[in-house]
Design a protein around this motif. Structure first.
Motif, short mmCIF file in Angstrom:
data_model
loop_
_atom_site.label_atom_id
_atom_site.label_comp_id
_atom_site.label_asym_id
_atom_site.label_seq_id
_atom_site.Cartn_x
_atom_site.Cartn_y
_atom_site.Cartn_z
N GLU A 30 -66.74 10.93 -29.47
CA GLU A 30 -65.47 11.54 -29.55
C GLU A 30 -64.02 10.18 -29.23
O GLU A 30 -62.53 10.23 -29.80
N SER A 33 -63.49 9.40 -32.74
CA SER A 33 -62.69 9.90 -33.27
C SER A 33 -61.25 10.39 -32.89
O SER A 33 -60.36 11.38 -33.99
N THR A 34 -60.91 10.46 -31.76
CA THR A 34 -59.60 10.92 -31.49
C THR A 34 -58.49 9.63 -32.35
O THR A 34 -57.64 9.62 -32.44
N GLU A 37 -58.08 11.46 -35.23
CA GLU A 37 -56.96 13.46 -34.77
C GLU A 37 -55.65 13.45 -35.15
O GLU A 37 -54.95 12.35 -34.75
N PRO A 38 -55.56 14.33 -35.34
CA PRO A 38 -53.51 14.74 -35.31
C PRO A 38 -53.09 14.75 -34.36
O PRO A 38 -53.41 14.87 -33.19
N ARG A 40 -50.42 16.07 -33.26
CA ARG A 40 -49.90 17.93 -32.36
C ARG A 40 -51.31 16.89 -31.51
O ARG A 40 -51.23 17.51 -30.66
N ASP A 41 -52.54 16.84 -31.39
CA ASP A 41 -54.06 17.30 -30.78
C ASP A 41 -53.88 16.25 -29.72
O ASP A 41 -54.09 16.70 -28.77
N THR A 42 -53.15 15.46 -30.07
CA THR A 42 -53.36 14.01 -28.79
C THR A 42 -51.76 14.57 -28.13
O THR A 42 -51.97 13.93 -26.36
N MET A 44 -51.00 17.43 -27.01
CA MET A 44 -51.23 18.52 -26.74
C MET A 44 -52.19 18.24 -25.33
O MET A 44 -52.37 18.93 -24.07
N ARG A 45 -53.28 17.31 -25.68
CA ARG A 45 -54.20 16.89 -24.99
C ARG A 45 -53.55 16.67 -23.02
O ARG A 45 -53.56 16.87 -22.08
N LYS A 48 -51.43 19.27 -21.73
CA LYS A 48 -52.20 20.37 -21.01
C LYS A 48 -52.53 19.19 -19.77
O LYS A 48 -52.63 20.03 -18.55
#
Lengths: 217, 346
Positions: A30, A33-34, A37-38, A40-42, A44-45, A48
């Motif tokens: 993981e 793979s970060t 990642e797009p 937006r995912d970073t 948003m994480r 959150k």
């Protein structure tokens, strides 16, 4: 260390056990793979995580989520928004809201640093940034109070609005203090909790004072 | 580990260095840490952090290490040749090693200084209190002691005084609110913090200096602690009189509460000083400063604040935002509404 030279294990006690290396879980994958990642995912994480902490502040059960993964995004956002909302309280519109913004900022961070140092000196087990994180996040109720005060002041600034503002600010001040105490007091030796709670009380009192005495021009 | 590392190369290089190690041996037993870079906090004394002593230590150790290196280089060769080789190789290996050691020594000294001064553990003993003790000391600070022929004990603690100074800042801010002199919260906040901390630290240092001149037995931390707890009376007085605006009430509180806390500080200082003139100087100064500070906080502080506001804002100030502090001028009606609003606040 010279005393340890005398220590020896007698030979009739077998020394046995298992040496196993725990199998690497998926986390190394993981981590790699970060990068791919797009964005937006970073984002948003992180958002959150910040949002989860906000919820933890609003309902302060004794969880350690705030302490474990500390981050200073939430406190920064809260501090900046509080300082921005406290602008425009000066008599003259012609000049600086500058010093006011800086003063609020400095007071919040300087106060948080002092409380952290105090709790560390009293023998606390919490780290510097964890404490800053908790104190910063617990400014959330007071930011909400500031918002409410501004809205009430839009309606008018008589005695009734003062009473409403007073009640709201006092309630939020109590909430902030209780929330931060719930997180911070656990890390202290049990008979010294009062010594740690008092500066937190003073800190939020000063912020509440700034909010309550805010009068737009 | 330090002394053994020193003596091993000495033993290997031959007889010449053995006497060297024996010469230095006496020093090494007395040197703190025995050659290691870890500071043992228990053995800390006031001189161990001074760079003068560190330089002396560093110089000795560098000389030792240089001697070892020079003799290690010489190794199998005779002593004269060894020296000769050492001098020749100055630009080569020896030079590099010396430069390396200078770097190591400098780094060690810097990290030692950093871990000495940036170490929060220096202050830890002064915060080692229980809530019961703090409460007891707060109450004791209002009770003058009677026994002045025997040096009174002063707890060298900094938690209580620090919290009292912050409380005084908060009370000053609250006082400004009830007198409606808030226009710019920022400047007033800075002034409040500056006034309170300036008084605590400044007057403590000044009285400590006077105590040094008058041969009083008191340390700086004890003085800070004593004056800090003396601010408890100020806090009570200001808290009450900022909410109930009667001049006569303030004077009563000033005399009684301020007087009690001043008497306590004075009695403690008198018990630690010998000689009538010295006692008079020290205690007179402290009493005057302490009582005058309370007077200043009640009366002149707001004038100073209003002065700042005047210079900042200029002439076009809406009049309703300034409330005069002269109680006799204000009518009863305003006084009643102020009291009501303030009672609501409380």
């Amino acid at each position: 260390f010279t005393g340890l030279a005398d220590v020896s294990i007698s030979e009739d006690i077998p020394v046995e056990g298992e040496i196993t290396v725990p199998v690497g879980s998926h986390s190394p994958d993981e981590d790699y793979s970060t990068l791919d990642e797009p964005v937006r995912d970073t984002i948003m994480r992180d958002l959150k995580a910040v949002g989860k902490k906000f919820v933890h502040v609003l309902y302060p059960k004794k969880s350690s989520a705030l302490l474990r993964d500390w981050d200073l995004w939430g406190p920064l956002v809260l501090c900046v928004s509080l300082a921005l909302m406290l602008q425009g309280g000066s008599a003259d519109s012609k000049d600086d809201g500058g010093p006011q913004f800086a003063e609020v900022f400095v007071i919040i961070w300087f106060g948080a640093v002092v409380i952290t140092l105090n709790s560390k000196l009293l023998g606390g087990t919490i780290s510097f940034f964890q404490s800053l994180c908790v104190l910063g996040y617990c400014v959330l109720p007071l930011t909400v109070a500031m918002l409410v005060c501004r809205l009430v002041l839009l309606a008018g600034s008589g005695t009734i609005s003062f009473i409403i503002r007073l009640v709201v600010v006092v309630a939020m001040f109590g909430w902030s203090t209780l929330a931060s105490t719930a997180f911070l007091a656990d890390s202290q030796p049990p008979n010294r909790k009062a010594l740690v709670v008092y500066p937190i009380f003073l800190f939020y009192f000063v912020i509440s004072w700034m909010i309550l005495t805010f009068t737009p021009q | 580990a330090g002394p053994s590392a020193m003596s091993a190369p000495g033993a290997a290089a031959g007889g010449g260095s053995r006497s060297g190690a024996a010469e230095w041996g006496g020093f090494e037993d007395n040197m703190q840490g025995g050659g290691s870079a870890v500071i043992d906090m228990e053995n800390m004394d006031d001189t161990s952090g001074s760079s003068f002593e560190d330089m002396g230590e560093m110089h000795q150790r560098m000389k030792e290490e240089e001697e070892e290196e020079a003799e290690g280089e010489a190794g199998a060769a005779e002593e004269e040749d060894g020296e000769f080789l050492g001098m020749k190789g100055l630009r080569g290996q020896l030079g590099r090693q010396v430069a390396d050691q200078m770097w190591q020594v400098g780094k060690r000294q810097a990290s030692r200084a950093f871990s000495l001064y940036a170490n929060i553990d220096i202050l830890r003993p002064y915060f080692d209190v229980e809530p019961v003790q703090v409460r007891a000391r707060l109450l004791e600070s209002m009770i003058p002691v009677k026994m002045i022929n025997f040096p009174q004990k002063i707890a060298g603690e900094l938690y209580g005084p620090l919290m009292l100074v912050f409380t005084l800042v908060a009370i000053l801010l609250h006082g400004m609110k009830t007198s409606d002199t808030i226009i710019r919260e920022g400047t007033l906040m800075g002034t409040a913090i500056g006034t309170c901390f300036g008084y605590w630290l400044g007057v403590s240092s000044f009285i400590y200096f006077l105590a040094y001149l008058c041969n009083a037995q008191i340390t700086m931390v004890q003085m800070l602690s004593l004056l800090g707890y003396g601010l408890f009376g100020h806090c009570i007085t200001l808290f009450v009189t900022y909410n109930i605006h009667f001049h006569s009430l303030f004077y009563i509180f000033w005399l009684v509460v301020g007087g009690l806390s001043t008497l306590r500080m004075v009695a403690v200082l008198v018990s630690r000083t010998v000689g009538h003139t010295q006692r008079l100087i020290l205690c007179g100064t402290l009493a005057a400063l302490h009582m005058l500070f309370l007077l200043y906080l009640h009366f002149a502080y707001h004038k100073v604040v209003e002065g700042i506001l005047d210079t900042l804002e200029g002439p076009n100030m809406p009049p309703f935002q300034r409330v005069a502090r002269d109680i006799p001028v204000v009518s009863n009606a305003v006084l009643n509404t102020t009291a009501k609003a303030v009672a609501l606040t409380l």
